[in-house]
Scaffold this active site. Structure first.
Site, PDB file in Angstrom:
ATOM      1  N   ASP A 129       0.802  -1.218   0.000  1.00 50.28           N
ATOM      2  CA  ASP A 129       0.000   0.000   0.000  1.00 50.28           C
ATOM      3  C   ASP A 129       0.842   1.279   0.000  1.00 50.28           C
ATOM      4  OD1 ASP A 129      -2.397   1.409   0.051  1.00 50.28           O
ATOM      5  OD2 ASP A 129      -2.435   1.516   2.227  1.00 50.28           O
ATOM      6  N   CYS A 184     -21.111  -8.040  -7.955  1.00 49.36           N
ATOM      7  CA  CYS A 184     -21.913  -6.939  -7.415  1.00 49.36           C
ATOM      8  C   CYS A 184     -23.380  -7.052  -7.838  1.00 49.36           C
ATOM      9  CB  CYS A 184     -21.358  -5.599  -7.887  1.00 49.36           C
ATOM     10  SG  CYS A 184     -19.840  -5.079  -7.054  1.00 49.36           S
ATOM     11  N   CYS A 187     -26.673  -4.672  -6.918  1.00 51.02           N
ATOM     12  CA  CYS A 187     -26.520  -4.043  -5.605  1.00 51.02           C
ATOM     13  C   CYS A 187     -25.838  -2.680  -5.717  1.00 51.02           C
ATOM     14  CB  CYS A 187     -25.698  -4.956  -4.695  1.00 51.02           C
ATOM     15  SG  CYS A 187     -25.414  -4.267  -3.044  1.00 51.02           S
ATOM     16  N   CYS A 190     -23.197   0.258  -1.440  1.00 45.39           N
ATOM     17  CA  CYS A 190     -22.018   1.079  -1.153  1.00 45.39           C
ATOM     18  C   CYS A 190     -22.226   2.508  -1.638  1.00 45.39           C
ATOM     19  CB  CYS A 190     -20.771   0.472  -1.785  1.00 45.39           C
ATOM     20  SG  CYS A 190     -20.860   0.258  -3.582  1.00 45.39           S
ATOM     21  N   CYS A 194     -22.509   6.026   1.008  1.00 39.11           N
ATOM     22  CA  CYS A 194     -21.470   7.064   1.050  1.00 39.11           C
ATOM     23  C   CYS A 194     -22.090   8.388   1.470  1.00 39.11           C
ATOM     24  CB  CYS A 194     -20.789   7.208  -0.305  1.00 39.11           C
ATOM     25  SG  CYS A 194     -19.480   8.453  -0.296  1.00 39.11           S
ATOM     26  N   CYS A 210     -14.231  12.134  -0.385  1.00 41.09           N
ATOM     27  CA  CYS A 210     -14.181  10.904   0.411  1.00 41.09           C
ATOM     28  C   CYS A 210     -13.840  11.220   1.870  1.00 41.09           C
ATOM     29  CB  CYS A 210     -13.151   9.952  -0.181  1.00 41.09           C
ATOM     30  SG  CYS A 210     -12.924   8.440   0.771  1.00 41.09           S
ATOM     31  N   CYS A 237     -13.039   5.957   7.126  1.00 41.89           N
ATOM     32  CA  CYS A 237     -14.470   5.690   6.956  1.00 41.89           C
ATOM     33  C   CYS A 237     -14.638   4.279   6.407  1.00 41.89           C
ATOM     34  CB  CYS A 237     -15.082   6.708   5.999  1.00 41.89           C
ATOM     35  SG  CYS A 237     -16.844   6.463   5.674  1.00 41.89           S
ATOM     36  N   CYS A 240     -18.701   2.462   2.942  1.00 39.90           N
ATOM     37  CA  CYS A 240     -19.001   1.650   1.760  1.00 39.90           C
ATOM     38  C   CYS A 240     -18.625   0.187   1.955  1.00 39.90           C
ATOM     39  CB  CYS A 240     -18.307   2.214   0.527  1.00 39.90           C
ATOM     40  SG  CYS A 240     -16.496   2.214   0.608  1.00 39.90           S
ATOM     41  N   CYS A 244     -21.368  -3.696   2.418  1.00 41.30           N
ATOM     42  CA  CYS A 244     -21.244  -4.653   1.312  1.00 41.30           C
ATOM     43  C   CYS A 244     -21.753  -6.021   1.774  1.00 41.30           C
ATOM     44  CB  CYS A 244     -19.795  -4.757   0.864  1.00 41.30           C
ATOM     45  SG  CYS A 244     -19.521  -5.991  -0.440  1.00 41.30           S
TER      46      CYS A 244
END
Length: 366
Positions: A129, A184, A187, A190, A194, A210, A237, A240, A244
């Site tokens: 990351d 997905c 759906c 998410c 938000c 965001c 946060c 989202c 799921c």
């Protein structure tokens, strides 16, 4: 056992929850899509993403001769923790931050994989990351999951609470790249969840809106029109990811990383009491070090203002004298949510124009 199987088995033994192999190739269409995202400014203040685009498009710029990528997923789907006693414990923290900095925790594990690759006659370079790598693209290519409508990589077994790491290698492996099926369907939970409408069409995110970006990476005051959307999110946060259906189906599956109650439910008081240096020492090695003291104090003011919880009011009284003008400006906004006039009147004389302007904007004479 084959070379890829040896490395994959070691990764699982080290504690990673998902393992897959991808070819070290970034399709031109993915590079073009990423460049368009940057062109529209959706990366907000993260200018390094634009600078790194050439390297993200060519993995050999990070490891010469890259041929294959071991893609690793580790879950941070922790069970709920009760808050510790005492303190002013308001607001929510994104689950990945419930544990000390995962970069530092995963670094020795990735080093083991680099060493093992060398023993097998190859070279490797690992990132978690932080490198110029499109981890989600490679994760989908390695069949770990698919890019959901939120833009996050989602796994049928781990849900969306997954941190990705990669090990670039020059091992000439026969890797069959195939796209994971999109699960997905129709759906849109998410997108609906938000609070600031940051999720864009095309499974992308506008970081400028965001809450995770605003409470961690953004410097200075959060735009006024987005502050109510921050809600009770103190750091990051999960809006989202937690809604799921695949996350809910997976449940609590984290096994390697260990959450800490003091990070999941921090006392807000030190954010207003400590000096910058004291804060850095106290929170070294934790995710809270990223926004630093004034960022966490600013966020705390927004949480107190949005929740209007009386136990946080004493911290706002302290915040009006904070050495950082960004904290005083956030305190003015929070005091306005309480309908407080005395302290707002005092802030109208603040030497920083953004603080005094905020106080005047919110001040309503009795």
């Amino acid at each position: 056992m084959s070379t890829p199987d040896i490395l994959a088995a070691l990764a699982l033994d080290l504690g990673f929850d998902a393992v897959g192999w991808s070819a070290a190739h970034v399709p031109d269409t993915s590079v073009e899509e990423y460049a368009r995202w940057l062109k529209h400014g959706h990366h907000a203040g993260m200018d390094y993403l634009e600078r790194q685009l050439p390297r993200r498009a060519d993995l050999s710029s990070s490891l010469e001769g890259s041929l294959s990528v071991l893609v690793l997923g580790i879950s941070h789907a922790f069970e709920q923790l009760p808050p510790p006693p005492g303190g002013v414990r308001l607001g929510r923290v994104a689950r990945y931050a419930w544990t000390p900095d995962y970069h530092e925790q995963l670094a020795p594990l990735l080093s083991r994989l680099e060493t093992e690759t060398a023993k097998l006659g190859g070279r490797a370079r690992a990132y978690v990351d932080h490198g110029p790598v499109m981890e989600r693209l490679l994760g989908a290519s390695a069949f770990l999951g698919w890019r959901a409508k939120s833009g996050m990589l989602v796994s049928t077994s781990l849900g969306a609470f997954m941190t990705l790491a990669v090990v670039l290698t020059d091992l000439p492996l026969q890797v069959e790249t195939q796209a994971h099926p999109d699960r997905c369907g129709r759906c849109t939970r998410c997108i609906s969840a938000c609070p600031t409408q940051a999720i864009l069409p095309g499974r992308a995110l506008d970081a400028r809106r965001c809450v995770s970006y605003l409470t961690i990476e953004h410097r200075g005051p959060v735009p006024w029109e987005l502050r109510s959307g921050v809600g009770d999110w103190l750091f990051g946060c999960d809006g989202c990811t937690e809604v799921c259906p695949w996350s809910m189906r997976a449940g609590s599956v984290a096994r390697a990383l260990r959450p800490q109650a003091e990070l999941a439910h921090p006392d807000l008081t030190p954010f207003f009491m400590l000096s910058g240096r004291q804060f850095d020492q106290a929170y070294q090695g934790t995710p809270f070090a990223r926004p630093r003291r004034k960022g966490m104090a600013r966020n705390a003011c927004y949480v107190i203002g949005n929740t209007r919880d009386p136990q946080g009011f004493s911290l706002l009284e302290r915040a009006v004298h904070d050495p950082a003008w960004e904290v005083r400006e956030a305190a003015a906004w929070a005091l306005g949510q309480f309908g407080e006039t005395k302290l707002l009147h005092r802030l109208m004389s603040d030497p920083h124009p953004q603080v005094s302007d905020a106080a005047r904007r919110l001040y309503v004479p009795c």
